[in-house]
Design a protein around this motif. Structure first.
Motif, mmCIF file in Angstrom:
data_model
loop_
_atom_site.group_PDB
_atom_site.id
_atom_site.type_symbol
_atom_site.label_atom_id
_atom_site.label_comp_id
_atom_site.label_asym_id
_atom_site.label_seq_id
_atom_site.Cartn_x
_atom_site.Cartn_y
_atom_site.Cartn_z
ATOM 1 N N VAL A 217 0.846 -1.202 0.000
ATOM 2 C CA VAL A 217 0.000 0.000 0.000
ATOM 3 C C VAL A 217 0.876 1.246 0.000
ATOM 4 C CG1 VAL A 217 -1.797 1.292 1.235
ATOM 5 C CG2 VAL A 217 -1.784 -1.208 1.330
ATOM 6 N N LEU A 218 0.507 2.205 -0.841
ATOM 7 C CA LEU A 218 1.128 3.533 -0.809
ATOM 8 C C LEU A 218 0.040 4.536 -0.465
ATOM 9 C CD1 LEU A 218 3.378 5.653 -1.380
ATOM 10 C CD2 LEU A 218 2.623 5.622 -3.786
ATOM 11 N N GLY A 219 0.232 5.270 0.608
ATOM 12 C CA GLY A 219 -0.699 6.343 0.964
ATOM 13 C C GLY A 219 -0.042 7.688 0.718
ATOM 14 N N MET A 220 -0.722 8.558 -0.014
ATOM 15 C CA MET A 220 -0.181 9.907 -0.280
ATOM 16 C C MET A 220 -1.139 10.934 0.311
ATOM 17 S SD MET A 220 1.761 9.647 -3.945
ATOM 18 C CE MET A 220 0.447 9.249 -5.083
ATOM 19 N N TYR A 221 -0.620 11.687 1.275
ATOM 20 C CA TYR A 221 -1.456 12.601 2.052
ATOM 21 C C TYR A 221 -0.723 13.910 2.343
ATOM 22 C CZ TYR A 221 -4.417 8.538 3.115
ATOM 23 O OH TYR A 221 -5.238 7.445 3.018
ATOM 24 N N SER A 222 -1.506 14.965 2.586
ATOM 25 C CA SER A 222 -0.952 16.268 2.955
ATOM 26 C C SER A 222 -1.353 16.632 4.379
ATOM 27 C CB SER A 222 -1.473 17.347 1.995
ATOM 28 O OG SER A 222 -1.231 18.633 2.518
ATOM 29 N N GLN A 223 -0.424 17.232 5.097
ATOM 30 C CA GLN A 223 -0.712 17.706 6.466
ATOM 31 C C GLN A 223 -1.707 18.871 6.458
ATOM 32 O OE1 GLN A 223 0.382 16.711 9.483
ATOM 33 N NE2 GLN A 223 2.375 15.742 9.304
ATOM 34 N N LYS A 224 -1.829 19.568 5.296
ATOM 35 C CA LYS A 224 -2.691 20.757 5.220
ATOM 36 C C LYS A 224 -4.057 20.454 4.600
ATOM 37 C CE LYS A 224 1.241 23.931 5.020
ATOM 38 N NZ LYS A 224 1.976 24.920 4.211
ATOM 39 N N ASP A 225 -4.369 19.171 4.491
ATOM 40 C CA ASP A 225 -5.658 18.735 3.952
ATOM 41 C C ASP A 225 -6.717 18.883 5.041
ATOM 42 O OD1 ASP A 225 -7.860 17.365 2.931
ATOM 43 O OD2 ASP A 225 -6.660 15.752 2.063
ATOM 44 N N LYS A 226 -7.703 19.726 4.797
ATOM 45 C CA LYS A 226 -8.764 19.942 5.784
ATOM 46 C C LYS A 226 -9.873 18.904 5.650
ATOM 47 C CE LYS A 226 -11.881 23.626 7.406
ATOM 48 N NZ LYS A 226 -12.342 24.995 7.123
ATOM 49 N N THR A 227 -10.049 18.366 4.436
ATOM 50 C CA THR A 227 -11.133 17.420 4.176
ATOM 51 C C THR A 227 -10.799 16.029 4.685
ATOM 52 O OG1 THR A 227 -11.671 18.653 2.179
ATOM 53 C CG2 THR A 227 -12.642 16.486 2.378
ATOM 54 N N VAL A 228 -9.678 15.499 4.209
ATOM 55 C CA VAL A 228 -9.206 14.175 4.655
ATOM 56 C C VAL A 228 -7.965 14.427 5.507
ATOM 57 C CG1 VAL A 228 -8.336 11.919 3.938
ATOM 58 C CG2 VAL A 228 -10.146 13.028 2.616
ATOM 59 N N GLN A 229 -8.192 14.520 6.786
ATOM 60 C CA GLN A 229 -7.114 14.933 7.682
ATOM 61 C C GLN A 229 -6.000 13.890 7.767
ATOM 62 O OE1 GLN A 229 -9.407 15.836 11.208
ATOM 63 N NE2 GLN A 229 -9.833 17.906 10.505
ATOM 64 N N TYR A 230 -4.832 14.338 8.204
ATOM 65 C CA TYR A 230 -3.643 13.485 8.191
ATOM 66 C C TYR A 230 -3.779 12.267 9.109
ATOM 67 C CZ TYR A 230 1.232 12.416 7.248
ATOM 68 O OH TYR A 230 2.374 11.793 6.821
ATOM 69 N N THR A 231 -4.735 12.318 10.020
ATOM 70 C CA THR A 231 -4.985 11.155 10.886
ATOM 71 C C THR A 231 -5.376 9.928 10.058
ATOM 72 O OG1 THR A 231 -7.200 12.065 11.224
ATOM 73 C CG2 THR A 231 -5.602 12.396 12.999
ATOM 74 N N ASN A 232 -5.944 10.161 8.850
ATOM 75 C CA ASN A 232 -6.270 9.052 7.953
ATOM 76 C C ASN A 232 -5.005 8.324 7.515
ATOM 77 O OD1 ASN A 232 -9.370 9.152 6.974
ATOM 78 N ND2 ASN A 232 -8.650 11.224 7.380
ATOM 79 N N ALA A 233 -3.936 9.089 7.263
ATOM 80 C CA ALA A 233 -2.647 8.503 6.878
ATOM 81 C C ALA A 233 -2.056 7.712 8.043
ATOM 82 C CB ALA A 233 -1.686 9.606 6.450
ATOM 83 N N GLN A 234 -2.143 8.290 9.235
ATOM 84 C CA GLN A 234 -1.580 7.626 10.412
ATOM 85 C C GLN A 234 -2.299 6.315 10.716
ATOM 86 O OE1 GLN A 234 -2.210 11.083 12.841
ATOM 87 N NE2 GLN A 234 -0.060 11.722 12.765
ATOM 88 N N LEU A 235 -3.606 6.324 10.535
ATOM 89 C CA LEU A 235 -4.407 5.119 10.765
ATOM 90 C C LEU A 235 -4.036 4.037 9.754
ATOM 91 C CD1 LEU A 235 -6.770 4.193 12.625
ATOM 92 C CD2 LEU A 235 -8.327 4.849 10.786
ATOM 93 N N LEU A 236 -3.858 4.441 8.505
ATOM 94 C CA LEU A 236 -3.470 3.503 7.446
ATOM 95 C C LEU A 236 -2.111 2.890 7.754
ATOM 96 C CD1 LEU A 236 -4.206 2.351 4.620
ATOM 97 C CD2 LEU A 236 -3.035 4.333 3.620
ATOM 98 N N LYS A 237 -1.160 3.744 8.112
ATOM 99 C CA LYS A 237 0.208 3.294 8.390
ATOM 100 C C LYS A 237 0.264 2.330 9.569
ATOM 101 C CE LYS A 237 4.734 3.269 8.261
ATOM 102 N NZ LYS A 237 5.415 2.445 7.226
ATOM 103 N N SER A 238 -0.514 2.616 10.598
ATOM 104 C CA SER A 238 -0.433 1.804 11.816
ATOM 105 C C SER A 238 -1.214 0.489 11.723
ATOM 106 C CB SER A 238 -0.914 2.608 13.033
ATOM 107 O OG SER A 238 -2.241 3.044 12.838
ATOM 108 N N ASN A 239 -2.061 0.347 10.688
ATOM 109 C CA ASN A 239 -2.884 -0.865 10.597
ATOM 110 C C ASN A 239 -2.606 -1.750 9.385
ATOM 111 O OD1 ASN A 239 -5.148 -0.907 12.820
ATOM 112 N ND2 ASN A 239 -4.878 1.226 12.233
#
Length: 274
Positions: A217-239
């Motif tokens: 899996v590759l997740g590409m996310y921005s810290q400045k994303d207001k819609t899909v917050q960076y916590t989505n990336a952290q959840l993906l990475k940790s699971n």
């Protein structure tokens, strides 16, 4: 581009299929229609075949084809069988995240890799979900009709209003420093947007168990994303067991534009080719 309507066991599914070479399945995000191009169509020129399937409630794809990510994943497999595509990489954008996860988790023999681009792995923030139900429920045709009329006459005003929901930065400053190409990207994105019955459905989706996704899996996310917050990336990475997060230096949810958009393109190609 020619679209095809496929009569699956659950209802009509709309898709386009172009190019030759290894297959990539593209699942677009909320409000995106067949005409919304976030730059992915260029993958055809990189030697891939691109299968774009409209999700339930969007374009001509019927809601009955999958009210849950898991149900629509089963419908997608029917389309892959119909096209005799044995294996495919999957790109899931924004609200299509749960469907991408369901497909990779439930059908690991059919999915080679999963790319999550600013994609949801958890429900939207409560305030945003409430606003979404209000604007993009039964009144969505009125909303988009008014917005597209305004867009023609007052493009900057509309872009500032809409990007205020996409960036944690000041929307006026964000729009003012856009390049002409990036401004055109946002204009075209808004001009081709329509929620149909799809976005209301998106708001009900739960993301399947991320730990079941065994493919890379590759997740590409921005810290400045207001819609899909960076916590989505952290959840993906940790699971997800085999996951890489690529932090995009983007000023908004729109990781496909801006000074560092080329890095997104290069990272995607690198991940797909290895």
């Amino acid at each position: 581009m020619t679209t095809t309507l496929y009569d699956s066991s659950r209802g009509i599914v709309e898709f386009t299929y172009q190019g030759s070479g290894p297959a990539i399945l593209l699942l677009k995000g909320g409000h995106s229609t067949r005409d919304t191009n976030l730059s992915h169509s260029s993958l055809v020129y990189e030697g891939y075949s691109l299968l774009t399937i409209s999700r339930p409630g969007y374009d001509y794809t019927e809601v009955s084809t999958g009210r849950t990510p898991e149900d629509f994943a089963a419908t997608i497999i029917e389309v892959l069988d119909h096209l005799q595509i044995e294996k495919t990489a999957v790109i899931a954008i924004s609200a299509a995240g749960p469907t991408g996860v369901a497909l990779a988790a439930e059908y690991p023999s059919r999915v080679t890799k999963l790319i999550m681009e600013a994609a949801l792995t958890r429900p939207l923030e409560k305030e945003m979900a409430i606003l979404g139900k209000l604007l993009f429920g039964p009144a969505e045709k009125v909303f988009w009709g008014s917005l597209k009329t305004m867009l023609k006459f007052f493009p900057d005003l509309v872009m500032k209003q809409m990007t205020a929901e996409l960036t944690t930065e000041d929307a006026e400053e964000y729009v003012n420093r856009l390049s002409p190409n990036d401004r055109r990207f946002i204009y075209d994105m808004l001009a081709t947007s329509q929620s149909g019955k799809g976005f209301s459905l998106d708001l009900t989706h739960e993301t399947p168990d991320l730990s079941k996704v065994q493919v890379p899996v590759l997740g590409m996310y921005s810290q400045k994303d207001k819609t899909v917050q960076y916590t989505n990336a952290q959840l993906l990475k940790s699971n997800a067991p085999n996951c890489e997060i690529f932090e995009v230096d983007s000023d908004s949810h729109l990781i496909w534009i801006g000074k560092h958009a080329s890095h997104v393109w290069e990272k995607r190609l690198e991940f797909l080719s290895h």
